[in-house]
Design a protein around this motif. Structure first.
Motif: not given
Length: 72
Positions: A3-4, A8-15, A55-61, A65-68
């Motif tokens: 993931a490092i 995209q995996s790094l962003l997923t782990v951080i989120l 709200p920003y974290v929810a939009v990123c989630c 999810a759409f991306s994955i």
């Protein structure tokens, strides 16, 4: 791949870390509030980001999810 090295995996782990810390702080605030500095302070900071920027974290989630589901 780790993931490092995959952005995209790094962003997923951080989120997921931000969402998890915010959820844990909503259940047991004293668990994260006693460690505001040091290495465990990272979890407190992630919880604060999750609470203040929800709200920003929810939009990123949703985007994540759409991306994955549909792009990968």
């Amino acid at each position: 791949q780790s993931a490092i090295f995959n952005f995209q995996s790094l962003l997923t782990v951080i989120l997921l870390l931000i969402c998890t810390c915010a959820y844990i702080r909503s259940l047991a605030p004293s668990l994260l509030d006693k460690n505001k500095s040091g290495l465990l302070g990272i979890f407190w900071k992630c919880a604060r980001i999750g609470e203040r920027k929800s709200p920003y974290v929810a939009v990123c989630c949703v985007v994540m999810a759409f991306s994955i589901l549909f792009i990968q």
